[in-house]
Design a protein around this motif. Structure first.
Motif, mmCIF file in Angstrom:
data_model
loop_
_atom_site.group_PDB
_atom_site.id
_atom_site.type_symbol
_atom_site.label_atom_id
_atom_site.label_comp_id
_atom_site.label_asym_id
_atom_site.label_seq_id
_atom_site.Cartn_x
_atom_site.Cartn_y
_atom_site.Cartn_z
ATOM 1 N N TYR A 1 0.821 -1.215 0.000
ATOM 2 C CA TYR A 1 0.000 0.000 0.000
ATOM 3 C C TYR A 1 0.855 1.265 0.000
ATOM 4 O O TYR A 1 1.922 1.300 0.611
ATOM 5 N N THR A 2 0.328 2.290 -0.655
ATOM 6 C CA THR A 2 0.908 3.615 -0.510
ATOM 7 C C THR A 2 0.535 4.141 0.866
ATOM 8 O O THR A 2 -0.641 4.127 1.247
ATOM 9 N N SER B 1 3.592 11.207 1.060
ATOM 10 C CA SER B 1 3.179 9.831 0.793
ATOM 11 C C SER B 1 4.301 9.091 0.092
ATOM 12 O O SER B 1 5.166 9.700 -0.564
ATOM 13 N N ILE B 2 4.262 7.763 0.221
ATOM 14 C CA ILE B 2 5.274 6.927 -0.398
ATOM 15 C C ILE B 2 4.622 5.644 -0.876
ATOM 16 O O ILE B 2 3.870 5.005 -0.151
ATOM 17 N N ASN C 1 7.663 -3.061 8.411
ATOM 18 C CA ASN C 1 6.300 -2.500 8.332
ATOM 19 C C ASN C 1 6.229 -1.120 8.974
ATOM 20 O O ASN C 1 5.302 -0.800 9.735
ATOM 21 N N THR C 2 7.217 -0.315 8.666
ATOM 22 C CA THR C 2 7.343 0.990 9.306
ATOM 23 C C THR C 2 7.535 2.074 8.253
ATOM 24 O O THR C 2 8.282 1.877 7.289
ATOM 25 N N VAL C 3 6.872 3.191 8.472
ATOM 26 C CA VAL C 3 7.054 4.363 7.630
ATOM 27 C C VAL C 3 7.577 5.489 8.521
ATOM 28 O O VAL C 3 7.168 5.608 9.682
ATOM 29 N N TYR D 1 0.317 14.361 14.240
ATOM 30 C CA TYR D 1 0.703 13.670 13.014
ATOM 31 C C TYR D 1 0.235 12.217 13.068
ATOM 32 O O TYR D 1 0.389 11.535 14.085
ATOM 33 N N TYR D 2 -0.318 11.777 11.948
ATOM 34 C CA TYR D 2 -0.840 10.422 11.819
ATOM 35 C C TYR D 2 -0.276 9.777 10.554
ATOM 36 O O TYR D 2 0.073 10.459 9.608
ATOM 37 N N CYS D 3 -0.284 8.471 10.536
ATOM 38 C CA CYS D 3 -0.012 7.780 9.284
ATOM 39 C C CYS D 3 -1.228 6.921 8.940
ATOM 40 O O CYS D 3 -2.015 6.548 9.819
ATOM 41 N N ASN D 4 -1.380 6.637 7.672
ATOM 42 C CA ASN D 4 -2.463 5.770 7.224
ATOM 43 C C ASN D 4 -2.252 5.450 5.765
ATOM 44 O O ASN D 4 -1.380 6.032 5.096
ATOM 45 N N ARG D 5 -3.014 4.515 5.275
ATOM 46 C CA ARG D 5 -2.981 4.191 3.849
ATOM 47 C C ARG D 5 -3.691 5.295 3.080
ATOM 48 O O ARG D 5 -4.685 5.854 3.554
#
Length: 113
Positions: free
Chosen positions: A31-32, A49-50, A75-77, A92-96
């Protein structure tokens, strides 16, 4: 917990922070992933995004200062934030990007002037 962001803190203008977000494999692989932020009274916005292998994108407000990366084995961004400004203050949050899942608690970044 499926998304766990960490690394925030209280820093002065010009400082750096590195945020990390660990995700369970089933929601990370292929997933991005994106880093988002939400400042008080404002809508959540995508800052970087990546893609699964590459494909980097940044909001104009952070270009040249923030760097997103990922370690698929862990499994880390990550979000490396340099030359922080008071306007970067937010949770700050991360998500798909596609099919986002439940938002975690995020990590607070506060930049003092």
């Amino acid at each position: 917990v499926q998304l766990q962001a960490s690394g925030g803190g209280l820093v002065q203008t010009g400082a750096s922070l590195r945020l990390s977000c660990v995700a369970s494999g089933s929601i990370f692989s292929g997933y991005t992933m994106g880093w988002y932020r939400q400042a008080p009274g404002k809508q959540r916005e995508l800052v970087a995004s990546i893609g699964p292998s590459s494909g980097l994108n940044y909001a104009n407000s952070v270009k040249g200062r923030f760097t997103i990366s990922r370690d698929n084995a862990k499994n880390t961004v990550y979000l490396q934030m340099n030359n922080l400004k008071p306007e970067d203050t937010a949770v700050y949050y991360c998500n798909r990007l596609i099919a986002p899942i439940s938002w975690g608690q995020g990590t607070q970044v506060t930049v003092s002037s």
